[in-house]
Design a protein around this motif. Structure first.
Motif, PDB file in Angstrom:
ATOM      1  N   GLU A  62       0.830  -1.180  -0.045  1.00  0.00           N
ATOM      2  CA  GLU A  62      -0.080   0.005  -0.017  1.00  0.00           C
ATOM      3  C   GLU A  62       0.787   1.197  -0.031  1.00  0.00           C
ATOM      4  O   GLU A  62       0.592   2.320  -0.767  1.00  0.00           O
ATOM      5  N   THR A  63       1.883   1.245   0.611  1.00  0.00           N
ATOM      6  CA  THR A  63       2.611   2.448   0.903  1.00  0.00           C
ATOM      7  C   THR A  63       3.776   2.558  -0.412  1.00  0.00           C
ATOM      8  O   THR A  63       3.708   3.734  -0.919  1.00  0.00           O
ATOM      9  N   TRP A  66       1.268   4.227  -2.855  1.00  0.00           N
ATOM     10  CA  TRP A  66       1.196   5.724  -2.606  1.00  0.00           C
ATOM     11  C   TRP A  66       2.693   6.655  -3.316  1.00  0.00           C
ATOM     12  O   TRP A  66       2.423   7.322  -3.809  1.00  0.00           O
ATOM     13  N   TYR A 180       0.563   7.366   2.785  1.00  0.00           N
ATOM     14  CA  TYR A 180      -0.410   6.278   3.203  1.00  0.00           C
ATOM     15  C   TYR A 180       0.139   5.603   4.726  1.00  0.00           C
ATOM     16  O   TYR A 180       1.441   5.463   4.641  1.00  0.00           O
ATOM     17  N   ARG A 226      -6.032   0.521  11.303  1.00  0.00           N
ATOM     18  CA  ARG A 226      -6.731   1.422  10.372  1.00  0.00           C
ATOM     19  C   ARG A 226      -8.261   1.922  10.683  1.00  0.00           C
ATOM     20  O   ARG A 226      -8.456   2.748  10.609  1.00  0.00           O
TER      21      ARG A 226
END
Length: 273
Positions: A62-63, A66, A180, A226
């Motif tokens: 995910e990072t 981003w 993120y 999260r």
């Protein structure tokens, strides 16, 4: 505290004085707030800058996604390098924590990537709160923002090194930089995320199986963190829970995750911070 425009102007002035506009600069870019701000400032100062991101099979996807979107928006060339094999060779069989081994692999790879691809300078997002201030930078002659260390063989540019972590937070917010978040516990109260391998217990012999466990447990826990907007991570193989601002229900859900990976849900130690 200076605003982002004045910081860009200062870096532009510094770069002009030190001949950096004639150089190709490669930023070691993790996708975190510090390296994102450094890349943003150098780009805004009209320097010839590119980004270099290392990843491995335990990196947060995910990072990474981003980070790729951020460089695309900036219009910056972005190089991605998989260091899985090198990290395994360096870390497996050694005692944790793994971060020092990972940094060694990344620094070595960054040096040779830069040299082999025609870059003149490596840049990093180190700020004044980082441990690099002191013994290492005391070797620098002149302004510590631009430092050539003999052991590395290529100059390092640290545009944020005179700004505190709090300054960086404020400047990044002003610039609209919001990376993120995996909602890791991290090792500091400030947002300083990394990768799940940092949660392998100290003094534990690192194995590939243990690296897989650190990723899988913390990826599942991050979904809870999260959702609840709290920060949680789990050390392995002790399954110690570390959390900022967790309530009982959050810890119960984390305990259920831990039990699926062989931890003792009822006996798991929790450090609530």
């Amino acid at each position: 505290m200076r605003d982002i425009e004045s910081v860009v102007e200062e870096i532009a002035r510094f770069s002009g004085e030190h001949g950096l506009y004639e150089k190709r600069i490669l930023v070691m870019f993790s996708g975190g707030k510090d390296s994102s701000l450094a890349l943003h400032i150098l780009k805004e100062a009209d320097l010839n800058v590119s980004a270099l991101t290392f990843f491995h099979r335990w990196s947060w996807r995910e990072t990474l996604n981003w980070a790729m979107g951020f460089t695309k928006k900036l219009g910056v060339e972005h190089h991605l390098v998989d260091v899985t094999d090198g990290l395994l060779r360096e870390a497996a069989g050694r005692k944790g924590p793994i971060c020092i081994n990972c940094k060694k692999v990344m620094l070595w790879n960054a040096k040779w990537f830069a040299i082999n691809n025609g870059f003149d300078i490596l840049a990093k997002g180190d700020n004044a709160n980082d441990k690099i201030i002191g013994a290492l930078l005391d070797q620098c002659e002149g302004d510590i923002r631009l430092c050539g260390l003999p052991r590395i063989g290529i100059p390092f540019f640290r545009p944020l090194i005179k700004y505190t972590a709090e300054d960086v937070e404020a400047l990044a917010e002003e610039a609209g930089i919001r990376p993120y978040r995996m909602y890791e516990h991290s090792r500091r109260r400030q947002w300083r995320e990394g990768c799940p391998l940092q949660y392998i217990d100290r003094e534990e012999i690192v194995t590939e199986k243990l690296m897989d466990l650190a990723y899988r447990v913390n990826y599942e826990v991050s979904k809870i963190a999260r959702k609840r907007k709290v920060r949680v991570s789990v050390r392995v193989p002790s399954f110690e829970v570390m959390c900022w601002d967790c309530d009982g229900e959050t810890l119960r859900e984390v305990g259920e995750i831990i039990s699926k990976f062989g931890g003792d849900e009822s006996g798991t130690s929790a450090r609530k911070t």
